[in-house]
Write a protein that holds these residues in place. Sequence first.
Motif, PDB file in Angstrom:
ATOM      1  N   VAL A 198      38.712  37.266  32.582  1.00  0.00           N
ATOM      2  CA  VAL A 198      37.386  36.814  32.148  1.00  0.00           C
ATOM      3  C   VAL A 198      36.455  38.020  32.227  1.00  0.00           C
ATOM      4  O   VAL A 198      36.253  38.579  33.311  1.00  0.00           O
ATOM      5  N   TRP A 199      35.904  38.414  31.102  1.00  0.00           N
ATOM      6  CA  TRP A 199      35.113  39.645  31.027  1.00  0.00           C
ATOM      7  C   TRP A 199      33.628  39.346  31.193  1.00  0.00           C
ATOM      8  O   TRP A 199      33.026  38.643  30.379  1.00  0.00           O
ATOM      9  N   LEU A 200      33.051  39.899  32.253  1.00  0.00           N
ATOM     10  CA  LEU A 200      31.608  39.808  32.484  1.00  0.00           C
ATOM     11  C   LEU A 200      30.999  41.115  31.988  1.00  0.00           C
ATOM     12  O   LEU A 200      30.802  42.066  32.743  1.00  0.00           O
ATOM     13  N   ASP A 201      30.707  41.153  30.692  1.00  0.00           N
ATOM     14  CA  ASP A 201      30.375  42.412  30.035  1.00  0.00           C
ATOM     15  C   ASP A 201      28.886  42.614  29.804  1.00  0.00           C
ATOM     16  O   ASP A 201      28.493  43.554  29.123  1.00  0.00           O
ATOM     17  N   ARG A 202      28.068  41.745  30.371  1.00  0.00           N
ATOM     18  CA  ARG A 202      26.612  41.891  30.294  1.00  0.00           C
ATOM     19  C   ARG A 202      25.989  40.928  31.282  1.00  0.00           C
ATOM     20  O   ARG A 202      26.648  40.017  31.788  1.00  0.00           O
ATOM     21  N   ILE A 203      24.733  41.121  31.566  1.00  0.00           N
ATOM     22  CA  ILE A 203      24.048  40.269  32.537  1.00  0.00           C
ATOM     23  C   ILE A 203      24.080  38.814  32.102  1.00  0.00           C
ATOM     24  O   ILE A 203      24.319  37.915  32.907  1.00  0.00           O
ATOM     25  N   ALA A 204      23.876  38.556  30.818  1.00  0.00           N
ATOM     26  CA  ALA A 204      23.848  37.182  30.324  1.00  0.00           C
ATOM     27  C   ALA A 204      25.173  36.459  30.506  1.00  0.00           C
ATOM     28  O   ALA A 204      25.217  35.227  30.561  1.00  0.00           O
ATOM     29  N   ALA A 205      26.289  37.210  30.604  1.00  0.00           N
ATOM     30  CA  ALA A 205      27.599  36.569  30.756  1.00  0.00           C
ATOM     31  C   ALA A 205      27.721  35.843  32.092  1.00  0.00           C
ATOM     32  O   ALA A 205      28.568  34.954  32.236  1.00  0.00           O
ATOM     33  N   ILE A 206      26.888  36.192  33.057  1.00  0.00           N
ATOM     34  CA  ILE A 206      26.952  35.523  34.362  1.00  0.00           C
ATOM     35  C   ILE A 206      26.601  34.048  34.201  1.00  0.00           C
ATOM     36  O   ILE A 206      27.246  33.167  34.780  1.00  0.00           O
ATOM     37  N   VAL A 233      42.049  34.000  40.129  1.00  0.00           N
ATOM     38  CA  VAL A 233      41.194  34.073  38.946  1.00  0.00           C
ATOM     39  C   VAL A 233      40.834  35.541  38.754  1.00  0.00           C
ATOM     40  O   VAL A 233      40.484  36.240  39.708  1.00  0.00           O
ATOM     41  N   GLN A 234      40.955  36.042  37.517  1.00  0.00           N
ATOM     42  CA  GLN A 234      40.814  37.467  37.216  1.00  0.00           C
ATOM     43  C   GLN A 234      39.493  37.721  36.490  1.00  0.00           C
ATOM     44  O   GLN A 234      39.253  37.174  35.409  1.00  0.00           O
ATOM     45  N   ILE A 284      40.184  35.874  44.233  1.00  0.00           N
ATOM     46  CA  ILE A 284      39.384  36.409  43.132  1.00  0.00           C
ATOM     47  C   ILE A 284      39.707  37.885  42.953  1.00  0.00           C
ATOM     48  O   ILE A 284      39.364  38.724  43.796  1.00  0.00           O
ATOM     49  N   VAL A 285      40.400  38.205  41.864  1.00  0.00           N
ATOM     50  CA  VAL A 285      40.770  39.587  41.546  1.00  0.00           C
ATOM     51  C   VAL A 285      39.711  40.167  40.621  1.00  0.00           C
ATOM     52  O   VAL A 285      39.429  39.609  39.552  1.00  0.00           O
ATOM     53  N   THR A 286      39.108  41.266  41.022  1.00  0.00           N
ATOM     54  CA  THR A 286      38.129  41.948  40.179  1.00  0.00           C
ATOM     55  C   THR A 286      38.701  43.269  39.684  1.00  0.00           C
ATOM     56  O   THR A 286      39.226  44.058  40.467  1.00  0.00           O
ATOM     57  N   THR A 287      38.614  43.488  38.390  1.00  0.00           N
ATOM     58  CA  THR A 287      38.927  44.786  37.795  1.00  0.00           C
ATOM     59  C   THR A 287      37.597  45.507  37.618  1.00  0.00           C
ATOM     60  O   THR A 287      36.752  45.083  36.833  1.00  0.00           O
ATOM     61  N   VAL A 288      37.400  46.585  38.369  1.00  0.00           N
ATOM     62  CA  VAL A 288      36.071  47.180  38.497  1.00  0.00           C
ATOM     63  C   VAL A 288      35.883  48.341  37.532  1.00  0.00           C
ATOM     64  O   VAL A 288      36.525  49.385  37.643  1.00  0.00           O
TER      65      VAL A 288
END
Length: 576
Positions: A198-206, A233-234, A284-288
Amino acid sequence: MSRTTSPPRRTRTAVLAAYALVAAAAGTVTALDGPASAAAAGCTVDYSIQSSWSGGFTTAVAVTNTGDAVSSWKLEWNFAGNQKVTQGWSSTVTQSGTAVSATNASWNGTLATGASASFGFNATATGTNAVPAAFKLNGVTCNTSGGEDPTDPTDPPPANAKVDNPYTGAGVYVNPEWSAKAAAETGGSRISRQPTGVWLDRIAAIEGVGNGMGLRDHLDEAVRQAAGRPFVVQLVIYNLPGRDCAALASNGELGPTEITRYQKEYIDPIAAILADSKYAGLRIVTTVEIDSLPNLVTNVSPRVTATPQCDVMKANGNYIKGVGYALNHLGAVPNVYNYVDAGHHGWIGWDDNFNASAQMFKQAATAEGSTVDKVHGFIVNTANYGATKENNFTINDSVAGKSVRESKWVDWNRYVDEQSFAQAFRQEAVNVGFPSGIGMLIDTSRNGWGGTARPGGPGAQTSVDTYVDGGRYDRRIHLGNWCNQAGAGLGERPKASPATGIDAYVWMKPPGESDGASKVIPNDQGKGFDQMCDPAYTGNPRNNNHMSGALGNAPLSGDWFSAQFQELMKNAYPAL
């Protein structure tokens, strides 16, 4: 390098209402063997609602035969509400009242023990749309379910103790938004239940872009899918100031100096949500921050591959500060596993880049109050195309008196594939001070390189180039090509602990989402036109002035690219 996604524009309230009605629709119903008969029957059924709307829904069903082989099959169940099937495919679906049966098509009736068949249907529904409580295969009850919903997100799961490998013994989250897009493609139901990032690619994606799902929506659905079992969850954390300084297609919303906005408006809200006790049972796996730190090694002055933007980001230190801040604050949540992006073998596999990158990662991991202990591991090949394993040649081979390293393709790199690189880089990270228990992830979402172009053995030993070029699985024109590569295929399916030091193969990049537009497309997302996405582009120093190898007619990065998705399925290896 383009690595960003945009959530689809669906009504979020309708989506969440559908999830509440569906209950455990994403789960697998456990098989129970029925009484003995002429052919002992048994099955597992994956009944998943792929999309829903006001008054209707689409469901994908996969039935696996766990009993004796059959030459034809009939699956039966009862709806609990007023659902009415209106259209089916890959089977003949009939309904009488609440009773439904699906019989095989002419081409998928034979099921050996362990074999599966998939079909789907559209239906109308209002009110309750629960998962059927029981199924029968050829008249024999093969599974049952019922009772209290075990996946109610209002009941927090118990907190997990940190484990060495979060993927071991765990389910992994299937993003329903990506899954619905994949299932809508011809043949897409074969992979639409695979887990992706799941890509959180901008502030609005939150909160959710447009009408798409936000972070809490995804986490609530992950709790629902987990049903009390260990579950991953990735998430892709991807919004640094001056993001992707060596590419244009996935430039982000934050300018080079906006480090405070990144910290306070992006990382802090994400960390606060992840710390909610209702998500304490998730791993919760985060790809940073992919495509950030390696740029400070390879694409800064005095390198010939330098860009002014990367020089700026090295000078102001905001990549280092941003990554350190993210690791510190996300890593403070006990059930978060941080994996830092470590490029790929065709980026930092050379001697000049290898140790320098490890040192850069340590610098970031100890910035802004973070420590190396807040790094659980590294991920390589994120959204890229490097083959997991090249079996037809090794770095130690020689042909006609020349080392494989002297070939034009390898070009003095010390690694020929992602797995050998990942294992070596893991050791290098430990050497520079990271914990000895760190693990590696390899993104295999687009590195299968199957189809008719896949070599069946080594190349001719006429020269080192004919040997390497004739045998390599990776069919790109050049290792530096990264945008919507023609001929690529789905790679190894996600799996835990596939090799020494590798925590998992993952599909962090959702297949079918574009790397970047092949022509200028005006947009309000900060995404520029990168010539590496233009199939007519003749290259630059970073790909040694080769053609880009990109597919044409591509949309903006992150938008759905049907032609690419179909090509990935066609060239999948292992084949679908």
